[in-house]
Motif scaffolding. Structure first.
Motif, PDB file in Angstrom:
ATOM      1  N   HIS A 151      21.341 -45.211  -3.383  1.00 30.59           N
ATOM      2  CA  HIS A 151      21.492 -43.802  -3.011  1.00 30.59           C
ATOM      3  C   HIS A 151      22.562 -43.185  -3.902  1.00 30.59           C
ATOM      4  O   HIS A 151      23.660 -43.737  -4.039  1.00 30.59           O
ATOM      5  N   ILE A 152      22.238 -42.049  -4.496  1.00 32.07           N
ATOM      6  CA  ILE A 152      23.201 -41.333  -5.325  1.00 32.07           C
ATOM      7  C   ILE A 152      23.635 -40.070  -4.606  1.00 32.07           C
ATOM      8  O   ILE A 152      22.801 -39.252  -4.206  1.00 32.07           O
ATOM      9  N   SER A 153      24.939 -39.939  -4.450  1.00 27.07           N
ATOM     10  CA  SER A 153      25.545 -38.695  -3.981  1.00 27.07           C
ATOM     11  C   SER A 153      26.191 -38.056  -5.204  1.00 27.07           C
ATOM     12  O   SER A 153      26.997 -38.693  -5.890  1.00 27.07           O
ATOM     13  N   PHE A 154      25.821 -36.835  -5.479  1.00 23.34           N
ATOM     14  CA  PHE A 154      26.358 -36.123  -6.639  1.00 23.34           C
ATOM     15  C   PHE A 154      26.992 -34.850  -6.122  1.00 23.34           C
ATOM     16  O   PHE A 154      26.305 -33.941  -5.668  1.00 23.34           O
ATOM     17  N   GLU A 155      28.314 -34.802  -6.160  1.00 26.72           N
ATOM     18  CA  GLU A 155      29.052 -33.644  -5.674  1.00 26.72           C
ATOM     19  C   GLU A 155      29.549 -32.825  -6.857  1.00 26.72           C
ATOM     20  O   GLU A 155      30.085 -33.383  -7.824  1.00 26.72           O
ATOM     21  N   LEU A 156      29.356 -31.510  -6.788  1.00 26.85           N
ATOM     22  CA  LEU A 156      29.802 -30.627  -7.847  1.00 26.85           C
ATOM     23  C   LEU A 156      30.312 -29.339  -7.240  1.00 26.85           C
ATOM     24  O   LEU A 156      29.929 -28.974  -6.129  1.00 26.85           O
ATOM     25  N   LEU A 157      31.191 -28.688  -7.971  1.00 25.65           N
ATOM     26  CA  LEU A 157      31.697 -27.415  -7.491  1.00 25.65           C
ATOM     27  C   LEU A 157      30.562 -26.400  -7.435  1.00 25.65           C
ATOM     28  O   LEU A 157      29.677 -26.403  -8.290  1.00 25.65           O
ATOM     29  N   ASP A 158      30.586 -25.549  -6.428  1.00 24.08           N
ATOM     30  CA  ASP A 158      29.514 -24.572  -6.265  1.00 24.08           C
ATOM     31  C   ASP A 158      29.440 -23.643  -7.467  1.00 24.08           C
ATOM     32  O   ASP A 158      30.359 -23.542  -8.259  1.00 24.08           O
ATOM     33  N   GLY A 159      28.289 -22.983  -7.619  1.00 23.09           N
ATOM     34  CA  GLY A 159      28.118 -22.052  -8.716  1.00 23.09           C
ATOM     35  C   GLY A 159      26.914 -22.337  -9.601  1.00 23.09           C
ATOM     36  O   GLY A 159      26.541 -21.503 -10.413  1.00 23.09           O
ATOM     37  N   ARG A 160      26.296 -23.517  -9.455  1.00 26.16           N
ATOM     38  CA  ARG A 160      25.083 -23.816 -10.230  1.00 26.16           C
ATOM     39  C   ARG A 160      23.869 -23.333  -9.446  1.00 26.16           C
ATOM     40  O   ARG A 160      23.864 -23.330  -8.222  1.00 26.16           O
ATOM     41  N   SER A 161      22.838 -22.960 -10.174  1.00 28.33           N
ATOM     42  CA  SER A 161      21.622 -22.474  -9.522  1.00 28.33           C
ATOM     43  C   SER A 161      20.848 -23.634  -8.904  1.00 28.33           C
ATOM     44  O   SER A 161      21.022 -24.791  -9.283  1.00 28.33           O
ATOM     45  N   ALA A 162      19.964 -23.298  -7.977  1.00 30.49           N
ATOM     46  CA  ALA A 162      19.103 -24.316  -7.368  1.00 30.49           C
ATOM     47  C   ALA A 162      18.256 -24.998  -8.439  1.00 30.49           C
ATOM     48  O   ALA A 162      18.049 -26.209  -8.396  1.00 30.49           O
ATOM     49  N   GLU A 163      17.786 -24.246  -9.409  1.00 25.23           N
ATOM     50  CA  GLU A 163      16.967 -24.831 -10.477  1.00 25.23           C
ATOM     51  C   GLU A 163      17.770 -25.826 -11.311  1.00 25.23           C
ATOM     52  O   GLU A 163      17.277 -26.895 -11.673  1.00 25.23           O
ATOM     53  N   GLN A 164      19.016 -25.503 -11.628  1.00 25.92           N
ATOM     54  CA  GLN A 164      19.861 -26.431 -12.380  1.00 25.92           C
ATOM     55  C   GLN A 164      20.074 -27.724 -11.599  1.00 25.92           C
ATOM     56  O   GLN A 164      20.012 -28.818 -12.169  1.00 25.92           O
ATOM     57  N   LYS A 165      20.292 -27.603 -10.303  1.00 22.16           N
ATOM     58  CA  LYS A 165      20.507 -28.798  -9.472  1.00 22.16           C
ATOM     59  C   LYS A 165      19.221 -29.600  -9.320  1.00 22.16           C
ATOM     60  O   LYS A 165      19.245 -30.833  -9.343  1.00 22.16           O
ATOM     61  N   ARG A 166      18.084 -28.927  -9.177  1.00 24.13           N
ATOM     62  CA  ARG A 166      16.791 -29.637  -9.111  1.00 24.13           C
ATOM     63  C   ARG A 166      16.525 -30.411 -10.395  1.00 24.13           C
ATOM     64  O   ARG A 166      16.070 -31.551 -10.364  1.00 24.13           O
ATOM     65  N   GLU A 167      16.814 -29.800 -11.530  1.00 25.63           N
ATOM     66  CA  GLU A 167      16.586 -30.460 -12.816  1.00 25.63           C
ATOM     67  C   GLU A 167      17.520 -31.658 -12.974  1.00 25.63           C
ATOM     68  O   GLU A 167      17.108 -32.717 -13.454  1.00 25.63           O
ATOM     69  N   LEU A 168      18.759 -31.526 -12.578  1.00 22.90           N
ATOM     70  CA  LEU A 168      19.692 -32.650 -12.616  1.00 22.90           C
ATOM     71  C   LEU A 168      19.182 -33.781 -11.735  1.00 22.90           C
ATOM     72  O   LEU A 168      19.154 -34.945 -12.148  1.00 22.90           O
ATOM     73  N   SER A 169      18.750 -33.450 -10.536  1.00 26.91           N
ATOM     74  CA  SER A 169      18.215 -34.455  -9.618  1.00 26.91           C
ATOM     75  C   SER A 169      16.988 -35.146 -10.214  1.00 26.91           C
ATOM     76  O   SER A 169      16.839 -36.363 -10.140  1.00 26.91           O
ATOM     77  N   ARG A 170      16.113 -34.369 -10.828  1.00 23.35           N
ATOM     78  CA  ARG A 170      14.905 -34.929 -11.448  1.00 23.35           C
ATOM     79  C   ARG A 170      15.269 -35.910 -12.564  1.00 23.35           C
ATOM     80  O   ARG A 170      14.723 -36.998 -12.660  1.00 23.35           O
ATOM     81  N   GLN A 171      16.242 -35.536 -13.403  1.00 23.56           N
ATOM     82  CA  GLN A 171      16.642 -36.405 -14.505  1.00 23.56           C
ATOM     83  C   GLN A 171      17.298 -37.689 -14.000  1.00 23.56           C
ATOM     84  O   GLN A 171      17.052 -38.767 -14.541  1.00 23.56           O
TER      85      GLN A 171
END
Length: 115
Positions: free
Chosen positions: A63-83
């Motif tokens: 299981h990967i938990s990836f925490e980042l400061l707010d401010g990224r778009s949902a699309e950016q986070k989806r793409e990161l998750s996909r990669q």
């Protein structure tokens, strides 16, 4: 300031190069272009005790938990998750449960000290 934390069942150690996987996941975070490279932190935590459903500890997981400061778009986070999932499936596709959760941290409440 992103933090990538890879939790995994100790049964994964015998079948996955955990350090190599962590390094490749870290590279995804570096190459995605969303973060200051020097602020990316990645670590792996081996779990000795876990329970999943009614199968107890017979199910292995990563299981990967990836925490980042707010401010990224949902699309950016989806793409990161996909990669990240692409790397997980390539290197640990035989592990029964592979999951990723990307979570925003509240910028106003986050604190950091570097000495």
């Amino acid at each position: 300031m992103p933090n990538l934390v890879m939790e995994y069942s100790n049964s994964v150690d015998d079948r996955v190069n955990v350090q190599g996987l962590l390094e490749d996941l870290h590279q995804v975070a570096i190459q995605c272009g969303l973060f200051d490279i020097g602020s990316i932190k990645s670590r792996a935590l081996r779990c000795h005790d876990w329970l999943i459903g009614d199968e107890a500890d017979s199910v292995d997981f990563i299981h990967i938990s990836f925490e980042l400061l707010d401010g990224r778009s949902a699309e950016q986070k989806r793409e990161l998750s996909r990669q990240l999932m692409e790397v997980l499936q390539q290197q640990a596709g035989h592990v029964r449960s592979l999951t990723i959760n990307i979570r925003d941290m509240d910028r106003e409440c986050f604190q950091k000290v570097i000495n």
